[in-house]
Design a protein around this motif. Sequence first.
Motif, PDB file in Angstrom:
ATOM      1  N   LEU A  55      -1.112  -6.182  -9.303  1.00 30.73           N
ATOM      2  CA  LEU A  55      -1.588  -5.015 -10.036  1.00 30.73           C
ATOM      3  C   LEU A  55      -1.698  -3.797  -9.127  1.00 30.73           C
ATOM      4  O   LEU A  55      -1.395  -2.673  -9.540  1.00 30.73           O
ATOM      5  CB  LEU A  55      -2.929  -5.312 -10.695  1.00 30.73           C
ATOM      6  N   TYR A  56      -2.110  -4.021  -7.881  1.00 28.79           N
ATOM      7  CA  TYR A  56      -2.134  -2.897  -6.942  1.00 28.79           C
ATOM      8  C   TYR A  56      -0.715  -2.379  -6.737  1.00 28.79           C
ATOM      9  O   TYR A  56      -0.476  -1.163  -6.688  1.00 28.79           O
ATOM     10  CB  TYR A  56      -2.739  -3.320  -5.602  1.00 28.79           C
ATOM     11  N   GLY A  57       0.249  -3.292  -6.627  1.00 32.87           N
ATOM     12  CA  GLY A  57       1.635  -2.880  -6.468  1.00 32.87           C
ATOM     13  C   GLY A  57       2.150  -2.097  -7.648  1.00 32.87           C
ATOM     14  O   GLY A  57       2.871  -1.106  -7.495  1.00 32.87           O
TER      15      GLY A  57
ATOM     16  N   HIS B 113       0.816  -1.210   0.000  1.00 31.70           N
ATOM     17  CA  HIS B 113       0.000   0.000   0.000  1.00 31.70           C
ATOM     18  C   HIS B 113       0.854   1.267   0.000  1.00 31.70           C
ATOM     19  O   HIS B 113       0.502   2.277  -0.627  1.00 31.70           O
ATOM     20  CB  HIS B 113      -0.925   0.001   1.215  1.00 31.70           C
TER      21      HIS B 113
ATOM     22  N   TRP C  19      -4.802  -3.825 -18.680  1.00 27.37           N
ATOM     23  CA  TRP C  19      -4.522  -2.577 -17.966  1.00 27.37           C
ATOM     24  C   TRP C  19      -4.026  -1.516 -18.951  1.00 27.37           C
ATOM     25  O   TRP C  19      -4.518  -0.390 -18.973  1.00 27.37           O
ATOM     26  CB  TRP C  19      -3.475  -2.857 -16.892  1.00 27.37           C
TER      27      TRP C  19
ATOM     28  N   GLN D   4       0.300  -0.282  -9.645  1.00 27.15           N
ATOM     29  CA  GLN D   4      -0.347   1.023  -9.537  1.00 27.15           C
ATOM     30  C   GLN D   4       0.382   1.918  -8.543  1.00 27.15           C
ATOM     31  O   GLN D   4       0.456   3.136  -8.718  1.00 27.15           O
ATOM     32  CB  GLN D   4      -1.799   0.845  -9.102  1.00 27.15           C
ATOM     33  N   GLN D   5       0.971   1.301  -7.513  1.00 27.04           N
ATOM     34  CA  GLN D   5       1.701   2.059  -6.498  1.00 27.04           C
ATOM     35  C   GLN D   5       3.143   2.336  -6.891  1.00 27.04           C
ATOM     36  O   GLN D   5       3.857   3.014  -6.156  1.00 27.04           O
ATOM     37  CB  GLN D   5       1.662   1.307  -5.155  1.00 27.04           C
TER      38      GLN D   5
ATOM     39  N   ALA E 225      -4.361  -9.577  -8.058  1.00 27.50           N
ATOM     40  CA  ALA E 225      -4.872  -8.364  -7.406  1.00 27.50           C
ATOM     41  C   ALA E 225      -3.753  -7.634  -6.678  1.00 27.50           C
ATOM     42  O   ALA E 225      -3.597  -6.406  -6.800  1.00 27.50           O
ATOM     43  CB  ALA E 225      -5.998  -8.718  -6.436  1.00 27.50           C
ATOM     44  N   ALA E 226      -2.951  -8.384  -5.914  1.00 28.29           N
ATOM     45  CA  ALA E 226      -1.861  -7.761  -5.163  1.00 28.29           C
ATOM     46  C   ALA E 226      -0.796  -7.185  -6.085  1.00 28.29           C
ATOM     47  O   ALA E 226      -0.287  -6.085  -5.862  1.00 28.29           O
ATOM     48  CB  ALA E 226      -1.238  -8.786  -4.213  1.00 28.29           C
TER      49      ALA E 226
END
Length: 278
Positions: A243-245, A200, A268, A247-248, A240-241
């Motif tokens: 792709l979130y990473g 996060h 994406w 994005q971060q 999910a984890a």
Amino acid sequence: MRTIPLAHQQTLTLALPAILMGIINVTPDSFSDGGLWQQAESAVAQGVRLAGEGAAILDIGGESTRPGSSPVDADEEIRRIVPVIQGLRRATSLPLSVDTMKAKVARAALEAGAAVVNDVWGFQFDPDIAQVAADYGAACVLMHNRRDIDPAADMIAEVKDFWARSIDLALRAGVRPEQILLDPGFGFGKTPEQNLQLVHHLPELMSLNCPILLGVSRKSTIGRITRQAVAAERIPGTLAAGLYGVQQGAAVLRVHDVAAHRQALQVWQAIADVSLPP
């Protein structure tokens, strides 16, 4: 786009939204795929398959680092990985990474054709490994690790301090700054909550100006969230984890399932490239 110089006149191009590092565990006891690629022939075939699925780099490891795994001496680790590295150098043009924390193993792997040293202790386990990487002109992945889990630890601050020491060791040995990648060590010496916090808060970890490599693939934290005990069944949670990473700010994803990640990143990118009609 950013290019990282590797050993053997190879380069790694970090393209948006991320590039994929395919995992090849030449071990009997890795948490997800231990025993599947123990024979050199099958490991090479797996590497060729991952290359065809879209991997930009292959990471070969001969010692499991899962909690409770048995240590492997350097000679056994070399026996496991060198034939695989040699075979992959003949079978594919992709750059190869060696997943090891031992200088002797790193040297043998680089001699065999590897171009990157991926150290789960960020050059802080074996005092000679940084010099080996520098001597061969290899890039390096410096991962954060700790021996004990402390739920009260400020993990963001600790990872930054650990990385600063690792980077100093690399630079003092002669590794070029542009050859350094950093890995926050998802699943290594951390509570599940701390693992999630690191993903996060990746933007806060990017102040050291090195690309971030993220390795969340099939990890137990994902299994805890999804109540999925079988590692190979954690692919949706891994996506999910990961792709979130990305994005971060993560630039590289180290994954078992290259095809699934490539498809997710392609969609994406297609969505991100859509523009409104004039």
